[in-house]
Design an enzyme around this catalytic site. Sequence first.
Site, PDB file in Angstrom:
ATOM      1  CD  GLU A  12       8.161   9.137  17.513  1.00 35.39           C
ATOM      2  OE1 GLU A  12       7.220   8.347  17.532  1.00 35.39           O
ATOM      3  OE2 GLU A  12       9.018   9.149  16.624  1.00 35.39           O
ATOM      4  CB  CYS A  54      12.177   5.066  13.800  1.00 34.41           C
ATOM      5  SG  CYS A  54      13.214   4.497  12.457  1.00 34.41           S
ATOM      6  N   GLY A 113      -1.721   4.523  13.535  1.00 32.31           N
ATOM      7  CA  GLY A 113      -1.933   3.724  12.323  1.00 32.31           C
ATOM      8  C   GLY A 113      -1.618   2.257  12.558  1.00 32.31           C
ATOM      9  N   GLY A 114      -0.482   2.005  13.194  1.00 25.75           N
ATOM     10  CA  GLY A 114      -0.066   0.615  13.434  1.00 25.75           C
ATOM     11  C   GLY A 114      -1.075  -0.121  14.296  1.00 25.75           C
ATOM     12  CD  GLU A 160      10.517  -1.577  13.325  1.00 22.82           C
ATOM     13  OE1 GLU A 160      11.248  -2.482  12.997  1.00 22.82           O
ATOM     14  OE2 GLU A 160      10.874  -0.533  13.905  1.00 22.82           O
ATOM     15  N   GLY A 189       5.288   3.192  10.775  1.00 23.38           N
ATOM     16  CA  GLY A 189       4.591   4.471  10.792  1.00 23.38           C
ATOM     17  C   GLY A 189       4.181   4.837  12.196  1.00 23.38           C
ATOM     18  CB  SER A 190       1.572   7.144  13.369  1.00 17.65           C
ATOM     19  OG  SER A 190       0.446   6.574  12.740  1.00 17.65           O
ATOM     20  CE  LYS A 248      -2.449   3.384   2.112  1.00 17.09           C
ATOM     21  NZ  LYS A 248      -1.914   4.751   1.958  1.00 17.09           N
TER      22      LYS A 248
HETATM   23  P1  NAP Z   1       1.374   6.884   9.279  1.00 13.51           P
HETATM   24  O1  NAP Z   1       0.579   8.115   9.197  1.00 13.51           O
HETATM   25  O2  NAP Z   1       1.019   5.928  10.340  1.00 13.51           O
HETATM   26  O3  NAP Z   1       1.253   6.186   7.835  1.00 13.51           O
HETATM   27  C1  NAP Z   1       1.885   4.961   7.487  1.00 13.51           C
HETATM   28  C2  NAP Z   1       1.048   4.224   6.436  1.00 13.51           C
HETATM   29  O4  NAP Z   1      -0.035   3.572   7.086  1.00 13.51           O
HETATM   30  C3  NAP Z   1       0.406   5.110   5.378  1.00 13.51           C
HETATM   31  O5  NAP Z   1       0.367   4.428   4.142  1.00 13.51           O
HETATM   32  C4  NAP Z   1      -1.000   5.320   5.884  1.00 13.51           C
HETATM   33  O6  NAP Z   1      -1.928   5.535   4.839  1.00 13.51           O
HETATM   34  C5  NAP Z   1      -1.289   4.000   6.556  1.00 13.51           C
HETATM   35  N1  NAP Z   1      -2.228   4.165   7.664  1.00 13.51           N
HETATM   36  C6  NAP Z   1      -2.101   5.011   8.706  1.00 13.51           C
HETATM   37  N2  NAP Z   1      -3.156   4.885   9.536  1.00 13.51           N
HETATM   38  C7  NAP Z   1      -3.962   3.943   8.999  1.00 13.51           C
HETATM   39  C8  NAP Z   1      -5.210   3.371   9.392  1.00 13.51           C
HETATM   40  N3  NAP Z   1      -5.846   3.748  10.503  1.00 13.51           N
HETATM   41  N4  NAP Z   1      -5.746   2.423   8.604  1.00 13.51           N
HETATM   42  C9  NAP Z   1      -5.114   2.025   7.487  1.00 13.51           C
HETATM   43  N5  NAP Z   1      -3.944   2.538   7.053  1.00 13.51           N
HETATM   44  C10 NAP Z   1      -3.372   3.487   7.809  1.00 13.51           C
HETATM   45  O7  NAP Z   1       2.903   7.212   9.521  1.00 13.51           O
HETATM   46  P2  NAP Z   1       3.895   8.175   8.696  1.00 13.51           P
HETATM   47  O8  NAP Z   1       3.261   9.502   8.495  1.00 13.51           O
HETATM   48  O9  NAP Z   1       4.368   7.499   7.520  1.00 13.51           O
HETATM   49  O10 NAP Z   1       5.185   8.303   9.636  1.00 13.51           O
HETATM   50  C11 NAP Z   1       5.242   9.122  10.746  1.00 13.51           C
HETATM   51  C12 NAP Z   1       5.241   8.275  12.002  1.00 13.51           C
HETATM   52  O11 NAP Z   1       5.916   7.043  11.810  1.00 13.51           O
HETATM   53  C13 NAP Z   1       5.951   8.900  13.167  1.00 13.51           C
HETATM   54  O12 NAP Z   1       5.086   8.905  14.269  1.00 13.51           O
HETATM   55  C14 NAP Z   1       7.153   8.016  13.439  1.00 13.51           C
HETATM   56  O13 NAP Z   1       7.489   7.880  14.761  1.00 13.51           O
HETATM   57  C15 NAP Z   1       6.757   6.726  12.897  1.00 13.51           C
HETATM   58  N6  NAP Z   1       7.897   5.962  12.385  1.00 13.51           N
HETATM   59  C16 NAP Z   1       8.350   4.915  13.079  1.00 13.51           C
HETATM   60  C17 NAP Z   1       9.400   4.170  12.610  1.00 13.51           C
HETATM   61  C18 NAP Z   1       9.889   2.974  13.364  1.00 13.51           C
HETATM   62  O14 NAP Z   1      10.699   2.251  12.867  1.00 13.51           O
HETATM   63  N7  NAP Z   1       9.413   2.726  14.541  1.00 13.51           N
HETATM   64  C19 NAP Z   1       9.994   4.480  11.397  1.00 13.51           C
HETATM   65  C20 NAP Z   1       9.520   5.539  10.701  1.00 13.51           C
HETATM   66  C21 NAP Z   1       8.439   6.269  11.204  1.00 13.51           C
HETATM   67  P3  NAP Z   1      -2.654   6.953   4.648  1.00 13.51           P
HETATM   68  O15 NAP Z   1      -1.590   7.972   4.665  1.00 13.51           O
HETATM   69  O16 NAP Z   1      -3.349   6.820   3.370  1.00 13.51           O
HETATM   70  O17 NAP Z   1      -3.569   7.050   5.837  1.00 13.51           O
END
Ligand code: NAP
Length: 527
Positions: A392, A302, A245-246, A265, A241-242, A184
């Site tokens: 965070e 991260c 979302g996760g 993650e 990601g967040s 995705k």
């Molecule tokens: P994100 O907003 O969670 O998005 C990640 C992916 O998941 C996107 O494709 C998003 O699609 C999808 N998604 C998010 N919420 C969803 C839901 N409720 N249902 C279905 N799909 C969903 O994260 P991001 O903006 O890419 O990254 C920022 C965050 O990632 C930060 O908080 C950071 O801490 C974290 N991060 C963590 C790591 C790690 O290794 N732990 C690494 C990098 C980033 P849509 O955009 O279409 O909603």
Amino acid sequence: MTLTGNLLIGATEYSPTRGTLLALDPSTDTTIEPAFALGGIEEVDRAARLADEAFDSYNATTLAVRAAFLERIADGLDAAAPELAQRASLETGLPAAQLEGEAARAATQFRQFAQVVRQGRFRQATIDPAQPERQPRARMDHRMQKIALGPIAVFGASNFPISYSVAGGDTASALAAGCPVVVKAHNAHPGASEIQARVIREAVAASGLHEGVFSMIRGEGTQVGEALVDHPLISGVAFTGSEGGGMALYRRAQSRPDPIPVFAEMTSVNPTFVLPDALAARGHVIGDGFAERMLVNVGQACLKPAILLAVDGPGFDALKAAMIARVDAMHARTMLTPGIFQAYRQNVERVRATGAAQIAEGASGEGRWDGRPALFEVSGAHMLEEPSLSEEVFGPSALLVRVADVEQLVALARQFRGQLSATLHADAADHPLAARLLPILERRTGRVVINAFAHPQEVSYASIHGGPFPATTDSRFTSVGMSAIERFLRPVCYQGFPDALLPEALRHDNPLGIWRLTDGEPARTQA
Ligand code: NAP
């Protein structure tokens, strides 16, 4: 490479069924051509069905064929690197030179997984030969190997548009395991995603594999993302990601009639503990190094070290002065998306509202989505009363904790939730305290670093990028490094089989020449 903006499902391109989106250049706040297709549940269904059709033949590929496929992807990424870095830079505001490095790292990762596949150890072939004479009961021959889990859904993050995206570690390790992948695509970098997807599908075709081995769909997470996780032909999910979302996807996967694993993650503040002798000896150097790392990728990493804890005493003021100097000298820089910029501003206000003192601030920028570096200080007592300070702040902000004494430092270490990493700065005289902290940190993190910083992350056999919740949803695995492949494998035992029916990895004469455990002992011999 010409970007069409189409959905890339198997070998076919599909036009939009749910409208289109334009990428945003966050540094100029302007949109970029072309328009990218958005799909819906029909496209999810098509991709998942194709992945399921591809599974049997892909899982059965020889180690040599699969390794050569992964190396083709690596070569394609190398060839596309300049263009990929350019486009990713436009869509993220991150420097193109840095992104060329990220593309090179992604290519290297595919080559490393090709090596893992060739070695064949990932099969974990294990043989307990028959013992017909055993008393009181004969033992039948038991042989175990790991096979691929099934089609995997991959969700990449916005902050590393290559290494945690379409051609990132999740895709590489799932393909290495023998799992078809449906990505995705992240809507924040659709062009970079398309370039990576085209590289992978070209390698699929050139390797003569079933087209369903790889697909990329695009749409809103809450529509296509959820539909993908719900799809009965999807067997597992990898997400970066967040936390919101996760966890949404994790809960969704657990509510399916047949729950599936989700390797998400999510969040980490990577606490850094500076112990008294190290502080006195080199407080300035540690403070400067910490502030430098915290600002990498505009703090959108991260592994960003976000919280530094040190016991007040000799070296503390030098450490603090070095941190302030670096943060004050840094100007605001473009953040990945307007949403991430706004969340950063709100989170900085949240920290301030707890009563934390702001001790440094970078210069403001000219761009609309420029995030201003910020450094706060609190006492250890304040931190213990405000656990929210351990959450965070995604962006260029960090917290310095002036700790009263060693007992308070130990109490603060216990307060942290699960982390990807924790760091100790310790000299020889600090070792007793380091030894006391170590079990506390081991319990809360996937990696402990000493006298260095967690960033950048090594991609190797021993590297771990994982940790207890909320760093990940499954602390038993890593998403970076060669053992990331283990997320996408499951064991099958073959009991009493004739040699001719056994999988190659388990046959008597060991035709693959791989390491196997026979009666618990490693060997590359017949069994
Ligand atoms: P994100 O907003 O969670 O998005 C990640 C992916 O998941 C996107 O494709 C998003 O699609 C999808 N998604 C998010 N919420 C969803 C839901 N409720 N249902 C279905 N799909 C969903 O994260 P991001 O903006 O890419 O990254 C920022 C965050 O990632 C930060 O908080 C950071 O801490 C974290 N991060 C963590 C790591 C790690 O290794 N732990 C690494 C990098 C980033 P849509 O955009 O279409 O909603």
